[in-house]
Design a protein around this motif. Structure first.
Motif, PDB file in Angstrom:
ATOM      1  N   ASP A 150       0.866  -1.180   0.000  1.00  0.00           N
ATOM      2  CA  ASP A 150       0.000   0.000   0.000  1.00  0.00           C
ATOM      3  C   ASP A 150       0.901   1.228   0.000  1.00  0.00           C
ATOM      4  N   ASP A 151       0.940   1.958  -1.125  1.00  0.00           N
ATOM      5  CA  ASP A 151       1.898   3.069  -1.199  1.00  0.00           C
ATOM      6  C   ASP A 151       1.227   4.436  -1.160  1.00  0.00           C
ATOM      7  N   THR A 152      -0.008   4.508  -0.631  1.00  0.00           N
ATOM      8  CA  THR A 152      -0.635   5.830  -0.478  1.00  0.00           C
ATOM      9  C   THR A 152      -0.644   6.192   1.002  1.00  0.00           C
ATOM     10  N   PRO A 153       0.271   7.094   1.403  1.00  0.00           N
ATOM     11  CA  PRO A 153       0.358   7.428   2.836  1.00  0.00           C
ATOM     12  C   PRO A 153      -0.903   8.136   3.325  1.00  0.00           C
ATOM     13  N   ARG A 154      -1.355   7.800   4.527  1.00  0.00           N
ATOM     14  CA  ARG A 154      -2.447   8.547   5.180  1.00  0.00           C
ATOM     15  C   ARG A 154      -1.859   9.864   5.702  1.00  0.00           C
ATOM     16  N   SER A 155      -2.735  10.786   6.052  1.00  0.00           N
ATOM     17  CA  SER A 155      -2.249  12.088   6.534  1.00  0.00           C
ATOM     18  C   SER A 155      -1.424  11.940   7.809  1.00  0.00           C
ATOM     19  N   ALA A 156      -1.735  10.899   8.612  1.00  0.00           N
ATOM     20  CA  ALA A 156      -1.002  10.712   9.879  1.00  0.00           C
ATOM     21  C   ALA A 156       0.391  10.121   9.659  1.00  0.00           C
ATOM     22  N   ASP A 157       0.622   9.522   8.486  1.00  0.00           N
ATOM     23  CA  ASP A 157       1.910   8.872   8.229  1.00  0.00           C
ATOM     24  C   ASP A 157       3.003   9.884   7.905  1.00  0.00           C
ATOM     25  N   LEU A 158       4.240   9.396   7.938  1.00  0.00           N
ATOM     26  CA  LEU A 158       5.358  10.227   7.485  1.00  0.00           C
ATOM     27  C   LEU A 158       5.252  10.378   5.963  1.00  0.00           C
ATOM     28  N   PRO A 159       5.807  11.482   5.400  1.00  0.00           N
ATOM     29  CA  PRO A 159       5.817  11.573   3.926  1.00  0.00           C
ATOM     30  C   PRO A 159       6.685  10.449   3.342  1.00  0.00           C
ATOM     31  N   HIS A 160       6.441  10.117   2.081  1.00  0.00           N
ATOM     32  CA  HIS A 160       7.202   9.064   1.356  1.00  0.00           C
ATOM     33  C   HIS A 160       7.110   7.710   2.065  1.00  0.00           C
ATOM     34  N   SER A 161       5.943   7.405   2.630  1.00  0.00           N
ATOM     35  CA  SER A 161       5.841   6.123   3.334  1.00  0.00           C
ATOM     36  C   SER A 161       5.040   5.109   2.518  1.00  0.00           C
ATOM     37  N   PHE A 162       5.199   3.845   2.880  1.00  0.00           N
ATOM     38  CA  PHE A 162       4.427   2.759   2.259  1.00  0.00           C
ATOM     39  C   PHE A 162       4.263   1.651   3.285  1.00  0.00           C
ATOM     40  N   LYS A 163       3.270   0.791   3.043  1.00  0.00           N
ATOM     41  CA  LYS A 163       2.996  -0.291   4.002  1.00  0.00           C
ATOM     42  C   LYS A 163       3.052  -1.632   3.313  1.00  0.00           C
ATOM     43  N   LEU A 164       3.482  -2.638   4.067  1.00  0.00           N
ATOM     44  CA  LEU A 164       3.410  -4.024   3.615  1.00  0.00           C
ATOM     45  C   LEU A 164       2.434  -4.736   4.553  1.00  0.00           C
ATOM     46  N   THR A 165       1.402  -5.350   4.018  1.00  0.00           N
ATOM     47  CA  THR A 165       0.425  -6.023   4.882  1.00  0.00           C
ATOM     48  C   THR A 165       0.197  -7.460   4.432  1.00  0.00           C
ATOM     49  N   GLN A 166       0.025  -8.328   5.404  1.00  0.00           N
ATOM     50  CA  GLN A 166      -0.298  -9.732   5.140  1.00  0.00           C
ATOM     51  C   GLN A 166      -1.088 -10.219   6.341  1.00  0.00           C
ATOM     52  N   SER A 167      -2.319 -10.646   6.132  1.00  0.00           N
ATOM     53  CA  SER A 167      -3.277 -10.968   7.193  1.00  0.00           C
ATOM     54  C   SER A 167      -3.172  -9.935   8.329  1.00  0.00           C
ATOM     55  N   LYS A 168      -2.682 -10.336   9.505  1.00  0.00           N
ATOM     56  CA  LYS A 168      -2.690  -9.364  10.610  1.00  0.00           C
ATOM     57  C   LYS A 168      -1.398  -8.559  10.732  1.00  0.00           C
ATOM     58  N   SER A 169      -0.356  -8.925   9.976  1.00  0.00           N
ATOM     59  CA  SER A 169       0.892  -8.173  10.182  1.00  0.00           C
ATOM     60  C   SER A 169       1.002  -7.003   9.204  1.00  0.00           C
ATOM     61  N   VAL A 170       1.339  -5.852   9.774  1.00  0.00           N
ATOM     62  CA  VAL A 170       1.486  -4.617   8.988  1.00  0.00           C
ATOM     63  C   VAL A 170       2.855  -4.022   9.299  1.00  0.00           C
ATOM     64  N   HIS A 171       3.650  -3.792   8.268  1.00  0.00           N
ATOM     65  CA  HIS A 171       4.956  -3.147   8.425  1.00  0.00           C
ATOM     66  C   HIS A 171       4.911  -1.826   7.674  1.00  0.00           C
ATOM     67  N   SER A 172       5.191  -0.721   8.377  1.00  0.00           N
ATOM     68  CA  SER A 172       5.200   0.592   7.715  1.00  0.00           C
ATOM     69  C   SER A 172       6.632   1.067   7.536  1.00  0.00           C
ATOM     70  N   PHE A 173       6.920   1.607   6.368  1.00  0.00           N
ATOM     71  CA  PHE A 173       8.252   2.138   6.059  1.00  0.00           C
ATOM     72  C   PHE A 173       8.108   3.553   5.524  1.00  0.00           C
ATOM     73  N   ALA A 174       9.145   4.363   5.709  1.00  0.00           N
ATOM     74  CA  ALA A 174       9.167   5.697   5.100  1.00  0.00           C
ATOM     75  C   ALA A 174      10.583   5.985   4.619  1.00  0.00           C
TER      76      ALA A 174
END
Length: 202
Positions: A150-174
């Motif tokens: 998921d490469d569309t950052p929410r307003s609360a996220d850092l700029p240039h961020s993206f997420k990797l998700t699989q079932s319950k695990s979510v990893h956010s990177f920026a």
């Protein structure tokens, strides 16, 4: 060449753990020492050896256990224990990687933290995360196959961020820049489908 010429010293801020026993450094108990033979940053336990070094006029110098055994010519009878998946040195994989850089990382509701992230060439479907570029053990690995990106950052996220998700695990990177983020996404989009940058699937 060990002991015959001065080593390149690894800087203190390039590691977060002893390069020999992998114990994390902290302000109180783990002071950082340099092995005068190989230049690695080690804790007091691992630097408790002395050997005569040719480049320093054969004076006795503090060295790590590994260099001590090599210099005095005694072989360590212990077979090198098979290294676990996390025990691949960062410098080893960074030098032969598809991509590597610092990224901000967040897991669940923990605060953002800086991590040295590497996707090695020989394992282009796994993301290794280190505390610093010269660490000898990864803090975590993420097998990327099957993750959703998921490469569309929410307003609360850092700029240039993206997420990797699989079932319950979510990893956010920026990333530090949009350009760096796109470079990472290019590689990750392939990896989650089981493909490598050379185009052959594993």
């Amino acid at each position: 060449e060990l002991g015959k010429r001065a080593p390149r010293w690894i800087r203190d801020n390039e590691v977060t753990m002893c390069m020999k026993c992998k114990e994390p450094f902290n302000a109180l108990t783990r002071r950082r020492h340099h092995c005068r033979a190989c230049g690695h940053v080690v804790c007091w336990k691992c630097s408790d050896y002395k050997a005569h070094l040719e480049y320093d006029g054969n004076k006795l110098n503090k060295v790590c256990k590994d260099c001590y055994h090599v210099i005095i010519g005694c072989t360590d009878s212990e077979e090198k224990k098979r290294r676990g998946i996390l025990e691949i040195e960062s410098a080893e994989v960074s030098g032969n990687s598809v991509i590597c850089s610092f990224l901000q990382y967040m897991e669940k509701s923990k605060p953002w933290q800086k991590a040295w992230c590497v996707i090695p060439k020989q394992e282009a479907l796994v993301l290794y995360m280190y505390g610093a570029p010269q660490d000898v053990k990864a803090l975590a690995t993420i097998p990327l196959l099957g993750y959703a990106v998921d490469d569309t950052p929410r307003s609360a996220d850092l700029p240039h961020s993206f997420k990797l998700t699989q079932s319950k695990s979510v990893h956010s990177f920026a990333a530090d820049s949009e350009e760096l983020k796109q470079k990472w996404l290019q590689v990750i989009h392939l990896a989650v489908r089981g493909e490598t940058p050379e185009g052959q699937s594993e």
